[in-house]
Each structure stands twice: as C-alpha cells, then as structure tokens.
Write a protein that holds these residues in place. Sequence first.
Motif, PDB file in Angstrom:
ATOM      1  N   GLU A   1       6.661  -1.156   7.161  1.00 18.21           N
ATOM      2  CA  GLU A   1       6.100  -0.650   5.903  1.00 18.21           C
ATOM      3  C   GLU A   1       4.841   0.170   6.147  1.00 18.21           C
ATOM      4  O   GLU A   1       4.658   1.234   5.547  1.00 18.21           O
ATOM      5  CB  GLU A   1       5.787  -1.805   4.952  1.00 18.21           C
ATOM      6  CG  GLU A   1       7.016  -2.419   4.327  1.00 18.21           C
ATOM      7  CD  GLU A   1       6.672  -3.542   3.361  1.00 18.21           C
ATOM      8  OE1 GLU A   1       5.554  -3.537   2.803  1.00 18.21           O
ATOM      9  OE2 GLU A   1       7.522  -4.422   3.180  1.00 18.21           O
ATOM     10  N   LEU A   2       3.974  -0.309   7.021  1.00 19.01           N
ATOM     11  CA  LEU A   2       2.741   0.424   7.317  1.00 19.01           C
ATOM     12  C   LEU A   2       3.034   1.739   8.025  1.00 19.01           C
ATOM     13  O   LEU A   2       2.382   2.755   7.760  1.00 19.01           O
ATOM     14  CB  LEU A   2       1.791  -0.445   8.146  1.00 19.01           C
ATOM     15  CG  LEU A   2       1.211  -1.650   7.409  1.00 19.01           C
ATOM     16  CD1 LEU A   2       0.489  -2.574   8.375  1.00 19.01           C
ATOM     17  CD2 LEU A   2       0.302  -1.193   6.282  1.00 19.01           C
ATOM     18  N   ILE A   3       4.013   1.739   8.915  1.00 17.33           N
ATOM     19  CA  ILE A   3       4.399   2.977   9.602  1.00 17.33           C
ATOM     20  C   ILE A   3       4.956   3.975   8.592  1.00 17.33           C
ATOM     21  O   ILE A   3       4.622   5.163   8.630  1.00 17.33           O
ATOM     22  CB  ILE A   3       5.413   2.679  10.726  1.00 17.33           C
ATOM     23  CG1 ILE A   3       4.720   1.934  11.867  1.00 17.33           C
ATOM     24  CG2 ILE A   3       6.073   3.972  11.223  1.00 17.33           C
ATOM     25  CD1 ILE A   3       5.657   1.377  12.915  1.00 17.33           C
ATOM     26  N   GLN A   4       5.781   3.503   7.671  1.00 18.49           N
ATOM     27  CA  GLN A   4       6.336   4.392   6.648  1.00 18.49           C
ATOM     28  C   GLN A   4       5.248   4.973   5.756  1.00 18.49           C
ATOM     29  O   GLN A   4       5.375   6.096   5.276  1.00 18.49           O
ATOM     30  CB  GLN A   4       7.371   3.645   5.804  1.00 18.49           C
ATOM     31  CG  GLN A   4       8.641   3.337   6.560  1.00 18.49           C
ATOM     32  CD  GLN A   4       9.579   2.405   5.819  1.00 18.49           C
ATOM     33  OE1 GLN A   4       9.174   1.634   4.949  1.00 18.49           O
ATOM     34  NE2 GLN A   4      10.859   2.464   6.177  1.00 18.49           N
ATOM     35  N   LYS A   5       4.175   4.227   5.548  1.00 21.08           N
ATOM     36  CA  LYS A   5       3.052   4.709   4.748  1.00 21.08           C
ATOM     37  C   LYS A   5       2.074   5.543   5.579  1.00 21.08           C
ATOM     38  O   LYS A   5       1.104   6.062   5.046  1.00 21.08           O
ATOM     39  CB  LYS A   5       2.287   3.531   4.143  1.00 21.08           C
ATOM     40  CG  LYS A   5       3.060   2.745   3.124  1.00 21.08           C
ATOM     41  CD  LYS A   5       2.240   1.558   2.657  1.00 21.08           C
ATOM     42  CE  LYS A   5       3.027   0.664   1.744  1.00 21.08           C
ATOM     43  NZ  LYS A   5       2.262  -0.539   1.369  1.00 21.08           N
ATOM     44  N   ALA A   6       2.325   5.640   6.880  1.00 24.08           N
ATOM     45  CA  ALA A   6       1.443   6.336   7.822  1.00 24.08           C
ATOM     46  C   ALA A   6       0.037   5.726   7.812  1.00 24.08           C
ATOM     47  O   ALA A   6      -0.956   6.427   7.942  1.00 24.08           O
ATOM     48  CB  ALA A   6       1.404   7.827   7.535  1.00 24.08           C
ATOM     49  N   ASP A   7      -0.033   4.408   7.685  1.00 21.89           N
ATOM     50  CA  ASP A   7      -1.303   3.696   7.651  1.00 21.89           C
ATOM     51  C   ASP A   7      -1.585   3.111   9.029  1.00 21.89           C
ATOM     52  O   ASP A   7      -1.396   1.924   9.278  1.00 21.89           O
ATOM     53  CB  ASP A   7      -1.259   2.601   6.579  1.00 21.89           C
ATOM     54  CG  ASP A   7      -2.606   1.947   6.345  1.00 21.89           C
ATOM     55  OD1 ASP A   7      -3.542   2.174   7.150  1.00 21.89           O
ATOM     56  OD2 ASP A   7      -2.714   1.197   5.357  1.00 21.89           O
TER      57      ASP A   7
END
Length: 86
Positions: free
Chosen positions: A21-27
């Motif tokens: 999820e964080l990778i998809q949000k580029a966070d």
Amino acid sequence: MKSSGKNREIATMDIQHALIELIQKADRQSANLLLDNWADEHGYDRLLNEVLEPTLLLIVQELIVTTDHTHIQVIVLGINSYFTIL
C-alpha cells in the motif's frame, strides 16, 4: 506452539500488504519507517527473507498481469538500482 507460528505468518502477511500500500502511494518515508521498525523487532535477515523478497515478488507478479514488459523492465532496473545504493 503452532498458534505462534500462525500469528507470525499473519504478522508477516500484514506487513507485506502494508508495504505494498505504501509503495502504491509512493510514500517512501513511511515505507522506510515501517521496514526499520519491523527489522528492529525481528532482524534485518528476516526482513529481507520474509518481507522484502516476497513483497517484491507479489508486486512483480501483479505488474506482469497488468503492464507491458517494457514497463516491467524499467521497474526491475529501478528496484536493482535502489538495492544497490542501500
């Protein structure tokens, strides 16, 4: 004893999904914090073997299904570059 193994498996799956999820949000900042905290508790060897490797495999499997191969090659090169500078 089996329940602790099952709990460990669930906890590992939870961090994999949270990381995706964080990778998809580029966070990247939150992803790094998540991984550092997990590694502090469980160790960096386990982080690599139980979290990063399976998570990257899940991402690549999804990319194979959803994107053309040229984009996958670029992403794999980016991942290689990222781990080279770590």
